[in-house]
Each structure stands twice: as structure tokens, then as C-alpha cells.
Design a protein around this motif. Structure first.
Motif, PDB file in Angstrom:
ATOM      1  N   MET A  23      60.906  28.329  19.137  1.00 35.76           N
ATOM      2  CA  MET A  23      61.530  29.227  20.112  1.00 35.76           C
ATOM      3  C   MET A  23      60.612  30.403  20.420  1.00 35.76           C
ATOM      4  O   MET A  23      60.454  30.797  21.587  1.00 35.76           O
ATOM      5  N   LEU A  24      60.010  30.975  19.379  1.00 37.49           N
ATOM      6  CA  LEU A  24      59.103  32.103  19.590  1.00 37.49           C
ATOM      7  C   LEU A  24      57.878  31.684  20.385  1.00 37.49           C
ATOM      8  O   LEU A  24      57.408  32.435  21.250  1.00 37.49           O
ATOM      9  N   ARG A  25      57.389  30.492  20.157  1.00 37.72           N
ATOM     10  CA  ARG A  25      56.246  29.997  20.937  1.00 37.72           C
ATOM     11  C   ARG A  25      56.621  29.869  22.411  1.00 37.72           C
ATOM     12  O   ARG A  25      55.816  30.155  23.290  1.00 37.72           O
ATOM     13  N   THR A  26      57.844  29.462  22.680  1.00 34.81           N
ATOM     14  CA  THR A  26      58.329  29.385  24.059  1.00 34.81           C
ATOM     15  C   THR A  26      58.328  30.771  24.698  1.00 34.81           C
ATOM     16  O   THR A  26      57.869  30.952  25.823  1.00 34.81           O
ATOM     17  N   VAL A  27      58.837  31.753  23.966  1.00 33.98           N
ATOM     18  CA  VAL A  27      58.878  33.128  24.475  1.00 33.98           C
ATOM     19  C   VAL A  27      57.464  33.669  24.671  1.00 33.98           C
ATOM     20  O   VAL A  27      57.149  34.264  25.700  1.00 33.98           O
ATOM     21  N   THR A  43      56.261  39.953  11.770  1.00 32.88           N
ATOM     22  CA  THR A  43      57.207  40.903  12.364  1.00 32.88           C
ATOM     23  C   THR A  43      57.290  40.679  13.871  1.00 32.88           C
ATOM     24  O   THR A  43      56.306  40.328  14.519  1.00 32.88           O
ATOM     25  N   PHE A  44      58.477  40.879  14.391  1.00 32.36           N
ATOM     26  CA  PHE A  44      58.697  40.693  15.819  1.00 32.36           C
ATOM     27  C   PHE A  44      57.968  41.749  16.638  1.00 32.36           C
ATOM     28  O   PHE A  44      57.425  41.440  17.693  1.00 32.36           O
ATOM     29  N   ASN A  45      57.952  42.981  16.143  1.00 29.77           N
ATOM     30  CA  ASN A  45      57.366  44.072  16.907  1.00 29.77           C
ATOM     31  C   ASN A  45      55.860  44.153  16.718  1.00 29.77           C
ATOM     32  O   ASN A  45      55.110  43.987  17.670  1.00 29.77           O
ATOM     33  N   CYS A  46      55.414  44.404  15.513  1.00 33.24           N
ATOM     34  CA  CYS A  46      53.986  44.641  15.261  1.00 33.24           C
ATOM     35  C   CYS A  46      53.138  43.385  15.426  1.00 33.24           C
ATOM     36  O   CYS A  46      52.095  43.427  16.082  1.00 33.24           O
ATOM     37  N   GLU A  83      65.076  49.233  11.243  1.00 29.77           N
ATOM     38  CA  GLU A  83      65.223  47.864  10.755  1.00 29.77           C
ATOM     39  C   GLU A  83      64.865  46.857  11.841  1.00 29.77           C
ATOM     40  O   GLU A  83      64.258  45.823  11.560  1.00 29.77           O
ATOM     41  N   ILE A  84      65.246  47.163  13.062  1.00 29.09           N
ATOM     42  CA  ILE A  84      64.919  46.270  14.179  1.00 29.09           C
ATOM     43  C   ILE A  84      63.419  46.263  14.412  1.00 29.09           C
ATOM     44  O   ILE A  84      62.822  45.198  14.612  1.00 29.09           O
ATOM     45  N   ILE A  85      62.785  47.419  14.342  1.00 25.30           N
ATOM     46  CA  ILE A  85      61.333  47.512  14.526  1.00 25.30           C
ATOM     47  C   ILE A  85      60.609  46.702  13.451  1.00 25.30           C
ATOM     48  O   ILE A  85      59.605  46.044  13.725  1.00 25.30           O
ATOM     49  N   ASP A  86      61.110  46.719  12.227  1.00 26.26           N
ATOM     50  CA  ASP A  86      60.475  46.029  11.104  1.00 26.26           C
ATOM     51  C   ASP A  86      60.990  44.604  10.881  1.00 26.26           C
ATOM     52  O   ASP A  86      60.617  43.961   9.893  1.00 26.26           O
ATOM     53  N   LEU A  87      61.831  44.107  11.776  1.00 28.04           N
ATOM     54  CA  LEU A  87      62.444  42.792  11.599  1.00 28.04           C
ATOM     55  C   LEU A  87      61.385  41.697  11.471  1.00 28.04           C
ATOM     56  O   LEU A  87      60.445  41.626  12.264  1.00 28.04           O
ATOM     57  N   THR A  88      61.562  40.858  10.461  1.00 33.71           N
ATOM     58  CA  THR A  88      60.643  39.743  10.237  1.00 33.71           C
ATOM     59  C   THR A  88      61.306  38.424  10.619  1.00 33.71           C
ATOM     60  O   THR A  88      62.537  38.312  10.674  1.00 33.71           O
ATOM     61  N   VAL A  89      60.474  37.441  10.840  1.00 33.91           N
ATOM     62  CA  VAL A  89      60.957  36.091  11.109  1.00 33.91           C
ATOM     63  C   VAL A  89      61.776  35.609   9.917  1.00 33.91           C
ATOM     64  O   VAL A  89      62.830  34.987  10.090  1.00 33.91           O
ATOM     65  N   GLY A  90      61.341  35.921   8.714  1.00 37.82           N
ATOM     66  CA  GLY A  90      62.061  35.514   7.510  1.00 37.82           C
ATOM     67  C   GLY A  90      63.478  36.051   7.465  1.00 37.82           C
ATOM     68  O   GLY A  90      64.409  35.337   7.072  1.00 37.82           O
ATOM     69  N   LEU A  92      65.307  36.803  10.044  1.00 40.84           N
ATOM     70  CA  LEU A  92      66.076  36.053  11.031  1.00 40.84           C
ATOM     71  C   LEU A  92      66.423  34.666  10.498  1.00 40.84           C
ATOM     72  O   LEU A  92      67.552  34.198  10.662  1.00 40.84           O
ATOM     73  N   VAL A  93      65.483  34.009   9.850  1.00 39.43           N
ATOM     74  CA  VAL A  93      65.736  32.684   9.266  1.00 39.43           C
ATOM     75  C   VAL A  93      66.876  32.775   8.251  1.00 39.43           C
ATOM     76  O   VAL A  93      67.789  31.938   8.252  1.00 39.43           O
ATOM     77  N   GLU A  94      66.859  33.792   7.398  1.00 40.37           N
ATOM     78  CA  GLU A  94      67.930  33.978   6.419  1.00 40.37           C
ATOM     79  C   GLU A  94      69.274  34.177   7.108  1.00 40.37           C
ATOM     80  O   GLU A  94      70.294  33.638   6.661  1.00 40.37           O
ATOM     81  N   TYR A  95      69.281  34.950   8.199  1.00 37.71           N
ATOM     82  CA  TYR A  95      70.520  35.171   8.947  1.00 37.71           C
ATOM     83  C   TYR A  95      71.032  33.857   9.545  1.00 37.71           C
ATOM     84  O   TYR A  95      72.227  33.562   9.472  1.00 37.71           O
ATOM     85  N   VAL A  96      70.130  33.075  10.126  1.00 34.66           N
ATOM     86  CA  VAL A  96      70.536  31.797  10.717  1.00 34.66           C
ATOM     87  C   VAL A  96      71.129  30.889   9.639  1.00 34.66           C
ATOM     88  O   VAL A  96      72.208  30.304   9.828  1.00 34.66           O
ATOM     89  N   LEU A  97      70.466  30.787   8.507  1.00 38.27           N
ATOM     90  CA  LEU A  97      70.985  29.964   7.411  1.00 38.27           C
ATOM     91  C   LEU A  97      72.362  30.444   6.963  1.00 38.27           C
ATOM     92  O   LEU A  97      73.278  29.638   6.756  1.00 38.27           O
ATOM     93  N   TRP A  98      72.510  31.749   6.804  1.00 31.86           N
ATOM     94  CA  TRP A  98      73.803  32.317   6.386  1.00 31.86           C
ATOM     95  C   TRP A  98      74.874  32.004   7.427  1.00 31.86           C
ATOM     96  O   TRP A  98      75.982  31.590   7.077  1.00 31.86           O
TER      97      TRP A  98
END
Length: 106
Positions: A23-27, A43-46, A83-90, A92-98
Motif C-alpha cells: 500500500m505504501l509503495r502505491t502511495v 517512520t511515515f514522516n521522517c 506520536e503521529i509524527i513519530d509513527l512507524t510502520v511497525g 501500524l502493523v500492530e494496530y492492524v493485527l489488533w
């Protein structure tokens, strides 16, 4: 007699990471940055330089893949700005799994 449908396997961190990476590659393809290395600590931002409009696109892709069970807007709404600025792919993956685990069968 109704045949039973096989239960899909539980998603794993690896399978969700592969989905999110796609999905990120698409974006990122819109910017010509679809060859970046993406992992759990990215990280999404940096690292990726995503902007808020990109998160909207990602939210749509997540919903296409997982349905309303994964709500990126609700996930981000519960975070502080830093937290949003420092958000990592990991994370997000944990959130999706949860989300998938807590809504399984719903």
C-alpha cells in the motif's frame, strides 16, 4: 447440508507488513519513491515523507483490503501530534493485527 467455508488463517505481522508495504509503495509511486526500503521501524514522516493527504490515501487502501475493521482515522485520532509524527510502520502493523483479532467473526 451446507458445506462449511474454510476459516482464513490468522494474519501475521509478516503478512500484514507485506500488505502495508504494498500500500505504501502505491502511495509513494506518485512521488517516484516506490523503491524505498520499508520495514517495521520505518517512520511515515521522517523516512517516507508522507503528508496528511497520503495518510488519507493509505486509509482508503487499508479499508479496501481489510474493510471497516481497520480504521486508520480512529487510530490516529487517539494520538498526540508527536506520536503521529513519530509513527512507524511497525506500530501500524500492530494496530492492524489488533483490529483484525478483536473484530474476528464480527
Amino acid at each position: 447440508m451446507n458445506p462449511t467455508q474454510p476459516v482464513p488463517p490468522e494474519p501475521t505481522a509478516d503478512t500484514v507488513l507485506a500488505d502495508v508495504t504494498g500500500m505504501l509503495r502505491t502511495v509513494l509511486a506518485e512521488y517516484g519513491d516506490d523503491d524505498l526500503v520499508i520495514g517495521m521501524s520505518t517512520t511515515f514522516n521522517c523516512d517516507l515523507g508522507l503528508e496528511s493527504i497520503d495518510l488519507v490515501t493509505l486509509a482508503g487502501l487499508l479499508e479496501e483490503r481489510y474493510g471497516k475493521r481497520v480504521n486508520l482515522a480512529a487510530f490516529l485520532a487517539g494520538m498526540e501530534f508527536d506520536e503521529i509524527i513519530d509513527l512507524t510502520v511497525g506500530r501500524l502493523v500492530e494496530y492492524v493485527l489488533w483490529s483484525l483479532k478483536t473484530t474476528r467473526g464480527a
